[in-house]
Scaffold this motif. Structure first.
Motif, short mmCIF file in Angstrom:
data_model
loop_
_atom_site.label_atom_id
_atom_site.label_comp_id
_atom_site.label_asym_id
_atom_site.label_seq_id
_atom_site.Cartn_x
_atom_site.Cartn_y
_atom_site.Cartn_z
N GLY A 60 -127.61 -42.30 -9.82
CA GLY A 60 -126.77 -41.47 -10.67
C GLY A 60 -126.57 -40.07 -10.13
O GLY A 60 -125.96 -39.23 -10.80
N ALA A 61 -127.06 -39.80 -8.94
CA ALA A 61 -126.89 -38.47 -8.34
C ALA A 61 -125.51 -38.35 -7.70
O ALA A 61 -125.02 -39.30 -7.08
CB ALA A 61 -127.97 -38.22 -7.30
N PHE A 62 -124.90 -37.18 -7.84
CA PHE A 62 -123.62 -36.90 -7.20
C PHE A 62 -123.88 -36.62 -5.72
O PHE A 62 -124.65 -35.72 -5.38
CB PHE A 62 -122.96 -35.68 -7.84
CG PHE A 62 -122.36 -35.93 -9.19
CD1 PHE A 62 -122.86 -36.89 -10.06
CD2 PHE A 62 -121.27 -35.21 -9.62
CE1 PHE A 62 -122.30 -37.12 -11.30
CE2 PHE A 62 -120.70 -35.42 -10.86
CZ PHE A 62 -121.21 -36.39 -11.70
N VAL A 63 -123.22 -37.38 -4.84
CA VAL A 63 -123.46 -37.24 -3.41
C VAL A 63 -122.20 -36.88 -2.63
O VAL A 63 -122.25 -36.66 -1.41
CB VAL A 63 -124.10 -38.51 -2.82
CG1 VAL A 63 -125.51 -38.70 -3.38
CG2 VAL A 63 -123.23 -39.74 -3.07
N GLY A 64 -121.05 -36.79 -3.30
CA GLY A 64 -119.83 -36.41 -2.61
C GLY A 64 -118.74 -36.06 -3.59
O GLY A 64 -118.80 -36.46 -4.77
N LEU A 65 -117.77 -35.30 -3.12
CA LEU A 65 -116.65 -34.92 -3.99
C LEU A 65 -115.36 -34.86 -3.21
O LEU A 65 -115.35 -34.76 -1.99
CB LEU A 65 -116.90 -33.57 -4.67
CG LEU A 65 -117.01 -32.29 -3.84
CD1 LEU A 65 -115.67 -31.79 -3.33
CD2 LEU A 65 -117.64 -31.19 -4.67
N ALA A 66 -114.28 -34.94 -3.94
CA ALA A 66 -112.94 -34.74 -3.39
C ALA A 66 -112.10 -34.03 -4.43
O ALA A 66 -112.23 -34.29 -5.63
CB ALA A 66 -112.30 -36.08 -3.02
N HIS A 67 -111.24 -33.13 -3.97
CA HIS A 67 -110.25 -32.47 -4.82
C HIS A 67 -108.89 -32.75 -4.19
O HIS A 67 -108.73 -32.60 -2.97
CB HIS A 67 -110.47 -30.95 -4.86
CG HIS A 67 -111.81 -30.56 -5.37
ND1 HIS A 67 -112.51 -29.51 -4.83
CD2 HIS A 67 -112.58 -31.06 -6.36
CE1 HIS A 67 -113.66 -29.37 -5.48
NE2 HIS A 67 -113.73 -30.32 -6.40
N TYR A 68 -107.92 -33.13 -4.99
CA TYR A 68 -106.62 -33.51 -4.46
C TYR A 68 -105.53 -33.24 -5.50
O TYR A 68 -105.81 -33.06 -6.68
CB TYR A 68 -106.61 -34.98 -4.04
CG TYR A 68 -107.27 -35.89 -5.04
CD1 TYR A 68 -106.53 -36.49 -6.06
CD2 TYR A 68 -108.63 -36.16 -4.99
CE1 TYR A 68 -107.14 -37.31 -7.00
CE2 TYR A 68 -109.25 -36.98 -5.92
CZ TYR A 68 -108.49 -37.56 -6.92
OH TYR A 68 -109.09 -38.37 -7.85
N ARG A 69 -104.27 -33.21 -4.99
CA ARG A 69 -103.14 -32.91 -5.87
C ARG A 69 -101.86 -33.46 -5.26
O ARG A 69 -101.73 -33.56 -4.04
CB ARG A 69 -103.01 -31.40 -6.07
CG ARG A 69 -102.81 -30.64 -4.78
CD ARG A 69 -103.00 -29.14 -4.93
NE ARG A 69 -103.30 -28.53 -3.66
CZ ARG A 69 -102.39 -28.12 -2.79
NH1 ARG A 69 -101.10 -28.25 -3.05
NH2 ARG A 69 -102.74 -27.56 -1.65
N PRO A 70 -100.92 -33.82 -6.13
CA PRO A 70 -99.62 -34.24 -5.62
C PRO A 70 -98.87 -33.05 -5.03
O PRO A 70 -99.04 -31.92 -5.48
CB PRO A 70 -98.89 -34.80 -6.85
CG PRO A 70 -99.61 -34.24 -8.02
CD PRO A 70 -101.00 -33.88 -7.58
N VAL A 71 -98.05 -33.33 -4.02
CA VAL A 71 -97.28 -32.27 -3.37
C VAL A 71 -95.94 -32.87 -2.91
O VAL A 71 -95.90 -33.97 -2.37
CB VAL A 71 -98.06 -31.65 -2.20
CG1 VAL A 71 -98.38 -32.66 -1.13
CG2 VAL A 71 -97.36 -30.46 -1.63
N PRO A 72 -94.84 -32.15 -3.16
CA PRO A 72 -93.53 -32.65 -2.71
C PRO A 72 -93.47 -32.74 -1.19
O PRO A 72 -93.99 -31.89 -0.48
CB PRO A 72 -92.54 -31.59 -3.22
CG PRO A 72 -93.27 -30.82 -4.26
CD PRO A 72 -94.72 -30.88 -3.90
#
Length: 148
Positions: A60-72
């Motif tokens: 249950g430990a957080f071991v990675g992340l990603a942040h993302y967004r749509p872009v034209p």
């Protein structure tokens, strides 16, 4: 180690914060409380384009992340996905976490009819580039920043 990647949720702040601190330290960028709260508010705001995902291990430990967004994507008249941040905790590197996150982001892009995923990384981040070379195509584009 097996991991499951899922979207970030409202109750994930403190576990996410630990990873975001690690990401900021990796890039030698000071993370203030104000910055962290601003980024988190973007992620949980359904009206803001930035969203995120987290990789969770068997414990249950957080071991990675990603942040993302749509872009034209103006030249193709489509919408793509920009992967702003990808980070794997030091003790989870080499276990497939980065690839699992990339697979999740790719599925997200497909599910949302996005045309491509774009990202950048530091020129000296050879470890990340190994993964990115496996899942994508290195471009000839040169990136610039202009302070305002």
């Amino acid at each position: 180690m097996s991991v499951q990647v899922r979207p970030l949720g409202d109750k994930d702040f403190f576990s996410w914060l630990g990873l975001f601190e690690g990401y900021s330290e990796f890039y030698e960028n000071e993370l203030t409380d104000e910055k962290a709260l601003q980024v988190w508010s973007w992620i949980i705001d359904k009206n803001h384009p930035l969203t995120g995902a987290v990789a969770v291990n068997d414990d249950g430990a957080f071991v990675g992340l990603a942040h993302y967004r749509p872009v034209p994507q103006t030249l193709s008249a489509t919408t793509g996905l920009y992967l702003d941040d990808l980070f794997v905790a030091a003790d989870a590197r080499g276990a497939g976490v980065g690839r699992a996150i990339m697979d999740f982001v790719k599925r997200y892009a497909k599910d949302h009819n996005l045309s491509r995923i774009r990202l950048i990384t530091a020129a000296d981040n050879a470890t990340a580039q190994i993964l990115y070379d496996q899942v994508g195509t290195r471009t000839d584009w040169v990136t610039y920043e202009i302070a305002v």
